[in-house]
Design a protein around this motif. Structure first.
Motif, PDB file in Angstrom:
ATOM      1  N   ILE A   1       0.858  -1.163   0.000  1.00  0.00           N
ATOM      2  CA  ILE A   1       0.000   0.000   0.000  1.00  0.00           C
ATOM      3  C   ILE A   1       0.902   1.223   0.000  1.00  0.00           C
ATOM      4  CG2 ILE A   1      -1.779   1.273   1.242  1.00  0.00           C
ATOM      5  CD1 ILE A   1      -2.628  -1.442   2.476  1.00  0.00           C
ATOM      6  N   TYR A   2       0.629   2.151  -0.919  1.00  0.00           N
ATOM      7  CA  TYR A   2       1.441   3.355  -1.074  1.00  0.00           C
ATOM      8  C   TYR A   2       0.611   4.598  -0.779  1.00  0.00           C
ATOM      9  CZ  TYR A   2       4.658   0.264  -3.507  1.00  0.00           C
ATOM     10  OH  TYR A   2       5.521  -0.752  -3.828  1.00  0.00           O
ATOM     11  N   ASP A   3       1.280   5.661  -0.337  1.00  0.00           N
ATOM     12  CA  ASP A   3       0.595   6.925  -0.159  1.00  0.00           C
ATOM     13  C   ASP A   3       0.561   7.677  -1.494  1.00  0.00           C
ATOM     14  OD1 ASP A   3       3.079   8.138  -0.528  1.00  0.00           O
ATOM     15  OD2 ASP A   3       3.280   8.794   1.559  1.00  0.00           O
ATOM     16  N   LYS A   4       0.051   8.904  -1.489  1.00  0.00           N
ATOM     17  CA  LYS A   4      -0.096   9.661  -2.736  1.00  0.00           C
ATOM     18  C   LYS A   4       1.238  10.029  -3.373  1.00  0.00           C
ATOM     19  CE  LYS A   4      -0.553  14.117  -0.429  1.00  0.00           C
ATOM     20  NZ  LYS A   4      -1.380  15.287  -0.255  1.00  0.00           N
ATOM     21  N   ASN A   5       2.333   9.970  -2.610  1.00  0.00           N
ATOM     22  CA  ASN A   5       3.671  10.240  -3.144  1.00  0.00           C
ATOM     23  C   ASN A   5       4.414   8.949  -3.492  1.00  0.00           C
ATOM     24  OD1 ASN A   5       3.433  13.080  -2.832  1.00  0.00           O
ATOM     25  ND2 ASN A   5       3.772  12.810  -0.640  1.00  0.00           N
ATOM     26  N   PHE A   6       3.699   7.848  -3.512  1.00  0.00           N
ATOM     27  CA  PHE A   6       4.235   6.525  -3.833  1.00  0.00           C
ATOM     28  C   PHE A   6       5.299   6.046  -2.847  1.00  0.00           C
ATOM     29  CE2 PHE A   6       2.591   8.112  -7.886  1.00  0.00           C
ATOM     30  CZ  PHE A   6       1.657   7.109  -8.128  1.00  0.00           C
ATOM     31  N   LYS A   7       5.142   6.441  -1.593  1.00  0.00           N
ATOM     32  CA  LYS A   7       5.987   5.900  -0.527  1.00  0.00           C
ATOM     33  C   LYS A   7       5.255   4.719   0.093  1.00  0.00           C
ATOM     34  CE  LYS A   7       8.302  10.202   0.593  1.00  0.00           C
ATOM     35  NZ  LYS A   7       8.581  11.207   1.601  1.00  0.00           N
ATOM     36  N   ASP A  13       2.291 -10.363   2.500  1.00  0.00           N
ATOM     37  CA  ASP A  13       2.536 -11.458   1.566  1.00  0.00           C
ATOM     38  C   ASP A  13       1.229 -12.092   1.128  1.00  0.00           C
ATOM     39  OD1 ASP A  13       5.314 -11.194   1.724  1.00  0.00           O
ATOM     40  OD2 ASP A  13       5.396 -12.460   3.507  1.00  0.00           O
ATOM     41  N   MET A  14       1.184 -12.446  -0.153  1.00  0.00           N
ATOM     42  CA  MET A  14       0.038 -13.181  -0.667  1.00  0.00           C
ATOM     43  C   MET A  14       0.276 -14.658  -0.420  1.00  0.00           C
ATOM     44  SD  MET A  14      -0.758 -11.051  -4.130  1.00  0.00           S
ATOM     45  CE  MET A  14      -2.346 -11.794  -4.432  1.00  0.00           C
ATOM     46  N   TYR A  54      -8.294 -10.637   0.621  1.00  0.00           N
ATOM     47  CA  TYR A  54      -7.385 -10.184   1.663  1.00  0.00           C
ATOM     48  C   TYR A  54      -7.955  -8.962   2.363  1.00  0.00           C
ATOM     49  CZ  TYR A  54      -3.828 -13.122  -0.481  1.00  0.00           C
ATOM     50  OH  TYR A  54      -3.128 -14.184  -0.980  1.00  0.00           O
ATOM     51  N   ASP A  55      -7.821  -8.932   3.681  1.00  0.00           N
ATOM     52  CA  ASP A  55      -8.161  -7.749   4.469  1.00  0.00           C
ATOM     53  C   ASP A  55      -6.977  -6.801   4.356  1.00  0.00           C
ATOM     54  OD1 ASP A  55      -8.097  -5.948   6.795  1.00  0.00           O
ATOM     55  OD2 ASP A  55      -9.839  -7.083   7.480  1.00  0.00           O
ATOM     56  N   ILE A  56      -7.171  -5.652   3.756  1.00  0.00           N
ATOM     57  CA  ILE A  56      -6.070  -4.719   3.506  1.00  0.00           C
ATOM     58  C   ILE A  56      -5.501  -4.155   4.811  1.00  0.00           C
ATOM     59  CG2 ILE A  56      -5.453  -2.495   2.477  1.00  0.00           C
ATOM     60  CD1 ILE A  56      -7.421  -3.131   0.231  1.00  0.00           C
ATOM     61  N   LYS A  57      -6.356  -3.828   5.766  1.00  0.00           N
ATOM     62  CA  LYS A  57      -5.871  -3.224   7.012  1.00  0.00           C
ATOM     63  C   LYS A  57      -5.051  -4.208   7.845  1.00  0.00           C
ATOM     64  CE  LYS A  57      -9.508   0.182   7.244  1.00  0.00           C
ATOM     65  NZ  LYS A  57     -10.639   0.720   7.956  1.00  0.00           N
ATOM     66  N   LYS A  58      -5.477  -5.469   7.889  1.00  0.00           N
ATOM     67  CA  LYS A  58      -4.762  -6.476   8.670  1.00  0.00           C
ATOM     68  C   LYS A  58      -3.666  -7.163   7.875  1.00  0.00           C
ATOM     69  CE  LYS A  58      -8.773  -7.549  11.513  1.00  0.00           C
ATOM     70  NZ  LYS A  58      -9.768  -8.583  11.842  1.00  0.00           N
ATOM     71  N   GLY A  59      -3.759  -7.133   6.545  1.00  0.00           N
ATOM     72  CA  GLY A  59      -2.780  -7.802   5.699  1.00  0.00           C
ATOM     73  C   GLY A  59      -2.888  -9.307   5.754  1.00  0.00           C
TER      74      GLY A  59
END
Length: 82
Positions: A1-7, A13-14, A54-59
């Protein structure tokens, strides 16, 4: 997951598998990522692929749904309707 500045903010892991498969599509909802994997040939019980959720917040992987078809050549497609 990246922020608006691509950091990079967060990563996870999948699910690892020994099966031959390829990633066909990824779609997102507010809290989940849906990854559609297709097998090159039909598996047992007429399975041609699966969707991992996948739950994005928990990964974490929360569910995996098999995609069934009676024909090996049939194409699967993932469309997330919100």
């Amino acid at each position: 997951i990246y922020d608006k500045n691509f950091k990079l903010i967060k990563s996870f892991d999948m699910k690892d598998t020994k099966e031959e498969q390829y990633l066909q599509n990824i779609q997102y909802s507010k809290d989940n990522m849906y990854a559609f994997f297709k097998y090159p040939t039909q598996k047992k019980q007429n399975v041609i692929g699966h969707v991992d959720i996948y739950d994005i917040k928990k990964g974490t992987l929360t569910n995996s749904i098999d995609i069934h078809s009676k024909k090996d050549w049939e194409t699967g497609r993932l469309e997330l309707i919100q």
